[in-house]
Scaffold this motif. Structure first.
Motif, PDB file in Angstrom:
ATOM      1  N   SER A  63     -22.450   5.513 -69.545  1.00 19.15           N
ATOM      2  CA  SER A  63     -23.548   6.397 -69.927  1.00 19.15           C
ATOM      3  C   SER A  63     -23.156   7.819 -69.526  1.00 19.15           C
ATOM      4  N   PRO A  64     -24.050   8.806 -69.718  1.00 18.67           N
ATOM      5  CA  PRO A  64     -23.733  10.158 -69.241  1.00 18.67           C
ATOM      6  C   PRO A  64     -23.629  10.278 -67.731  1.00 18.67           C
ATOM      7  N   VAL A  65     -24.056   9.248 -66.999  1.00 19.57           N
ATOM      8  CA  VAL A  65     -23.960   9.260 -65.533  1.00 19.57           C
ATOM      9  C   VAL A  65     -22.588   8.725 -65.124  1.00 19.57           C
ATOM     10  N   PRO A  66     -21.773   9.484 -64.378  1.00 19.40           N
ATOM     11  CA  PRO A  66     -20.413   9.044 -64.034  1.00 19.40           C
ATOM     12  C   PRO A  66     -20.411   7.754 -63.219  1.00 19.40           C
ATOM     13  N   VAL A  67     -19.418   6.899 -63.507  1.00 13.09           N
ATOM     14  CA  VAL A  67     -19.231   5.666 -62.742  1.00 13.09           C
ATOM     15  C   VAL A  67     -17.748   5.547 -62.404  1.00 13.09           C
ATOM     16  N   ALA A  68     -17.441   5.102 -61.193  1.00 13.46           N
ATOM     17  CA  ALA A  68     -16.053   4.961 -60.761  1.00 13.46           C
ATOM     18  C   ALA A  68     -15.376   3.831 -61.544  1.00 13.46           C
ATOM     19  N   GLU A  69     -14.053   3.975 -61.747  1.00 17.36           N
ATOM     20  CA  GLU A  69     -13.323   2.978 -62.538  1.00 17.36           C
ATOM     21  C   GLU A  69     -13.352   1.601 -61.877  1.00 17.36           C
ATOM     22  N   ASP A  70     -13.232   1.546 -60.545  1.00 12.42           N
ATOM     23  CA  ASP A  70     -13.259   0.239 -59.889  1.00 12.42           C
ATOM     24  C   ASP A  70     -14.637  -0.423 -60.014  1.00 12.42           C
ATOM     25  N   GLN A  71     -15.710   0.402 -59.999  1.00 11.76           N
ATOM     26  CA  GLN A  71     -17.052  -0.150 -60.199  1.00 11.76           C
ATOM     27  C   GLN A  71     -17.209  -0.661 -61.629  1.00 11.76           C
ATOM     28  N   LEU A  72     -16.652   0.085 -62.596  1.00  9.40           N
ATOM     29  CA  LEU A  72     -16.708  -0.359 -63.986  1.00  9.40           C
ATOM     30  C   LEU A  72     -16.012  -1.710 -64.143  1.00  9.40           C
ATOM     31  N   LEU A  73     -14.868  -1.870 -63.471  1.00 14.20           N
ATOM     32  CA  LEU A  73     -14.138  -3.134 -63.555  1.00 14.20           C
ATOM     33  C   LEU A  73     -14.976  -4.279 -62.983  1.00 14.20           C
ATOM     34  N   ARG A  74     -15.658  -4.026 -61.867  1.00 13.68           N
ATOM     35  CA  ARG A  74     -16.505  -5.071 -61.276  1.00 13.68           C
ATOM     36  C   ARG A  74     -17.672  -5.427 -62.202  1.00 13.68           C
ATOM     37  N   ASP A  75     -18.278  -4.400 -62.824  1.00 13.19           N
ATOM     38  CA  ASP A  75     -19.387  -4.663 -63.744  1.00 13.19           C
ATOM     39  C   ASP A  75     -18.909  -5.387 -65.001  1.00 13.19           C
ATOM     40  N   LEU A  76     -17.718  -5.018 -65.441  1.00 13.94           N
ATOM     41  CA  LEU A  76     -17.166  -5.590 -66.666  1.00 13.94           C
ATOM     42  C   LEU A  76     -16.733  -7.036 -66.466  1.00 13.94           C
ATOM     43  N   SER A  77     -16.230  -7.320 -65.268  1.00 17.85           N
ATOM     44  CA  SER A  77     -15.630  -8.629 -65.028  1.00 17.85           C
ATOM     45  C   SER A  77     -15.979  -9.130 -63.624  1.00 17.85           C
TER      46      SER A  77
END
Length: 387
Positions: free
Chosen positions: A339-353
């Motif tokens: 979204s327009p709110v920044p998210v860290a790449e490692d957090q994105l990986l945890r949310d994704l998988s």
């Protein structure tokens, strides 16, 4: 054939480079500069492309294909003529190229996720292997602040510390000038031939003689407003500590302090009078736990307690080809989580998988495509946003 200005200095020519059997070739250095100047190739994408393809020459060759797969059929890499023009300008001004992952690139900065892909260095960048402290502050500094900046710059330089700042008016300029008794590094917001403010041209020339001028921006580029925060992250990135001498609560110096906090640097501040708005930022930092600075001794005490830092001969590895998974549903899942709110790449990986079924290098490969296509961007500090 690329200009031999890109050759590494003789004293660094034999330093190990993990991604290569020996020092990078002229062609590889030229390709790294060209890759970094290509559209939508930021520091994170630069790192990923080289990690995925082994070297910049291969990454350049496949970049249009990656862009087409991401939906940009008209993508073109940076014009070779413009890159050669930049090299000629660098030669004229006695600058040399430092590239991420190659010998000579500032080791502390190379550990930063948003580290510039390339830097132009005018002078001796090896002085950044010494203990390094950033001194920053307001342009409209009080007399007391200027006296403090001068004392800190002189005393730290005489103690063997490299003093880094942003060459701005006020605190920055005074700290640089005082540190000329030893070593000082000025990080420029624009090209090295576009000194800002212009009144500091003579100071920049002195710094080039006994210290170093650094810039990630091409020659001929006058600094714009967006370039100053970019410069500030480099100031914080090369230093072990950031000392704020005098700064308002909303100021560029406070951006540098926040960058320092984000990068794990020690943030230190000189206290000011509560009624002086120019010191409000320093007082806020102290309230929130920054180290109080009364003089160079307080800074040196912190440096004495540090373990030895990284050396110039151990750049982080960028190489090692990795497979790029096919585009598909995974990219849709990535975009749905952003979204327009920044998210860290490692957090994105945890949310994704949550179960770990998506490998980090698979996510990186898809993020490269999404950044090149303009669907995903990065904010200061490395946070990912959907554009």
């Amino acid at each position: 054939m690329p200009d031999d200005l890109l050759r590494l200095p003789d004293d660094l020519a034999e330093a190990p480079l993990p991604a290569f059997e020996g020092p990078p070739s002229q062609e590889e250095l030229f390709a790294r500069l060209r890759l970094s100047r290509s559209r939508r190739i930021g520091p994170a994408t630069f790192r990923r492309l080289i990690a995925e393809h082994g070297d910049a020459q291969t990454a350049l060759a496949v970049l249009p294909e990656i862009a087409r797969a991401a939906g940009d059929a008209d993508y073109a890499v940076a014009d070779e003529t413009l890159v050669r023009r930049e090299i000629r300008a660098a030669r004229k001004h006695g600058a040399r190229l430092l590239t991420l992952g190659a010998p000579g690139y500032p080791a502390r900065l190379s550990e930063v996720g948003s580290a510039p892909s390339v830097l132009w260095a005018q002078g001796d960048p090896s002085i950044l292997t010494a203990p390094t402290v950033a001194i920053v502050g307001t342009r409209n500094a009080s007399s007391l602040a200027l006296r403090m900046a001068r004392a800190l710059g002189r005393d730290l330089a005489e103690a063997g510390v490299t003093v880094v700042s942003g060459l701005a008016r006020g605190v920055d300029s005074v700290a640089h000038d005082a540190a000329l008794v030893g070593h000082t590094v000025a990080v420029h917001a624009g090209g090295l031939d576009r000194v800002y403010p212009a009144e500091n041209a003579e100071l920049a020339a002195k710094i080039a003689e006994g210290g170093c001028n650094l810039s990630e921006r091409p020659f001929g580029l006058a600094p714009q407003a967006r370039d100053f925060p970019r410069r500030n992250r480099i100031v914080a990135g090369v230093a072990q500590a950031v000392v704020v001498v005098e700064a308002a609560a909303k100021s560029g110096s406070m951006i540098t302090a926040r960058d320092g906090l984000d990068l794990g640097r020690e943030v230190m501040a000189v206290p000011g009078h509560p009624f002086d708005g120019r010191a409000s930022g320093c007082n806020l930092l102290l309230r929130d736990g920054a180290t109080l600075v009364r003089g160079a001794a307080d800074v040196l005490e912190y440096l004495d307690d540090l373990a030895p830092g990284p050396t110039q001969t151990a750049p982080p590895p960028l190489g090692g080809p990795a497979p790029i998974p096919a585009q598909g549903a995974l990219q849709e899942r990535i975009l749905s989580l952003l979204s327009p709110v920044p998210v860290a790449e490692d957090q994105l990986l945890r949310d994704l998988s949550p179960d770990g079924d998506v490998a980090a290098h698979h996510l990186s490969a898809h993020l490269s495509e999404l950044e090149i296509s303009g669907q995903v961007g990065r904010r200061p500090g490395g946070g990912l946003v959907r554009l």
